[in-house]
Design a protein around this motif. Structure first.
Motif, PDB file in Angstrom:
ATOM      1  N   ILE A 156      -3.646   2.949   3.662  1.00 36.12           N
ATOM      2  CA  ILE A 156      -3.090   4.241   3.261  1.00 36.12           C
ATOM      3  C   ILE A 156      -3.161   5.225   4.428  1.00 36.12           C
ATOM      4  N   GLU A 157      -2.312   6.261   4.348  1.00 34.08           N
ATOM      5  CA  GLU A 157      -2.326   7.324   5.363  1.00 34.08           C
ATOM      6  C   GLU A 157      -3.401   8.342   5.016  1.00 34.08           C
ATOM      7  N   THR A 158      -3.139   9.142   3.984  1.00 32.03           N
ATOM      8  CA  THR A 158      -4.067  10.183   3.545  1.00 32.03           C
ATOM      9  C   THR A 158      -4.285  10.045   2.050  1.00 32.03           C
ATOM     10  N   ILE A 159      -5.292  10.737   1.538  1.00 31.78           N
ATOM     11  CA  ILE A 159      -5.561  10.719   0.093  1.00 31.78           C
ATOM     12  C   ILE A 159      -4.364  11.263  -0.669  1.00 31.78           C
ATOM     13  N   GLU A 160      -3.824  12.396  -0.222  1.00 30.90           N
ATOM     14  CA  GLU A 160      -2.699  13.025  -0.926  1.00 30.90           C
ATOM     15  C   GLU A 160      -1.477  12.124  -0.939  1.00 30.90           C
TER      16      GLU A 160
ATOM     17  N   ALA B 106      -2.110   9.133  -3.259  1.00 27.06           N
ATOM     18  CA  ALA B 106      -2.121   9.502  -4.675  1.00 27.06           C
ATOM     19  C   ALA B 106      -0.702   9.677  -5.193  1.00 27.06           C
ATOM     20  N   GLN B 107       0.139  10.368  -4.434  1.00 31.86           N
ATOM     21  CA  GLN B 107       1.518  10.568  -4.875  1.00 31.86           C
ATOM     22  C   GLN B 107       2.285   9.256  -4.919  1.00 31.86           C
ATOM     23  N   MET B 108       2.011   8.372  -3.978  1.00 32.23           N
ATOM     24  CA  MET B 108       2.672   7.080  -3.923  1.00 32.23           C
ATOM     25  C   MET B 108       2.239   6.190  -5.095  1.00 32.23           C
ATOM     26  N   LEU B 109       0.945   6.195  -5.405  1.00 22.23           N
ATOM     27  CA  LEU B 109       0.414   5.301  -6.441  1.00 22.23           C
ATOM     28  C   LEU B 109       0.623   5.823  -7.852  1.00 22.23           C
ATOM     29  N   LEU B 110       0.909   7.114  -7.998  1.00 17.72           N
ATOM     30  CA  LEU B 110       1.129   7.680  -9.328  1.00 17.72           C
ATOM     31  C   LEU B 110       2.249   6.945 -10.063  1.00 17.72           C
TER      32      LEU B 110
END
Length: 197
Positions: free
Chosen positions: A150-154, A157-161
């Motif tokens: 992954i790149e960043t947490i944000e 999170a948006q990708m996995l939602l």
């Protein structure tokens, strides 16, 4: 676009003098164009290049649409004997992907989740395929643990939602928390919309 002139310079092994607009600003480059690559609808030039006479030459990748003020020089160059364009491109893009996605997420995913994750890009498909090699006795329908770059947490999170209830974040805890927050925001938004109907 300067693509035809660049292509002719690649074939004729003629040096180029160009300006290149990148995120860091406009710079002048001396280039020995080694090859062109088409990726995702965009053309890229691979060139042995230097921005100043005092700096060492190095093989770099340039996005063709950002190359301006091209001057094709009369001077020719010899292509490096050991240079292989497909090998260089594959190594450079793999290195870029690794640097871009320097963190990892550990996920527990269903078979449907693995299928959805594999459609997020080549990096995700590789993570799923790596895990698939570890599945034994054809237990493909069970939940499995995968490690996803992954790149960043944000961003993650948006990708996995969009994977929905087909995955559980095991680690890092910050990703688990952010995914929970985004899901809650979606729930609240739709709850309010239903109340107004």
């Amino acid at each position: 676009m300067e693509l035809p002139r660049i292509a002719r310079a690649v074939m004729a092994q003629q040096k180029l003098k160009t300006s290149y607009e990148s995120w860091s600003g406009l710079r002048q480059w001396q280039m020995e164009p080694l090859g062109l690559v088409l990726k995702a609808g965009g053309w890229y030039l691979v060139a042995n290049s230097q921005s100043r006479a005092s700096s060492p030459k190095r093989i770099r990748i340039f996005k063709v649409v950002h190359i301006t003020d091209i001057q094709v020089l009369e001077e020719h160059f010899d292509r490096p004997d050991v240079f292989d364009l497909p090998d260089f491109w594959n190594e450079a893009t793999a290195r870029f992907e690794k640097e871009l996605r320097s963190n990892t997420a550990h996920l527990r995913v269903s078979a449907a989740g693995r299928d959805r994750i594999s459609k997020l890009g080549a990096f995700a498909a590789q993570a799923v395929e790596t895990q698939r090699d570890k599945i034994i006795n054809g237990q493909d329908q069970t939940w499995q643990t995968i490690t996803l770059p992954i790149e960043t947490i944000e961003h993650a999170a948006q990708m996995l939602l969009g994977i929905g209830p087909e995955l559980e974040v095991i680690a890092p805890p910050a990703l688990r928390q952010r995914l929970r927050e985004l899901a809650w925001q979606c729930f609240q938004l739709h709850e309010q919309a239903d109340a107004q109907d």
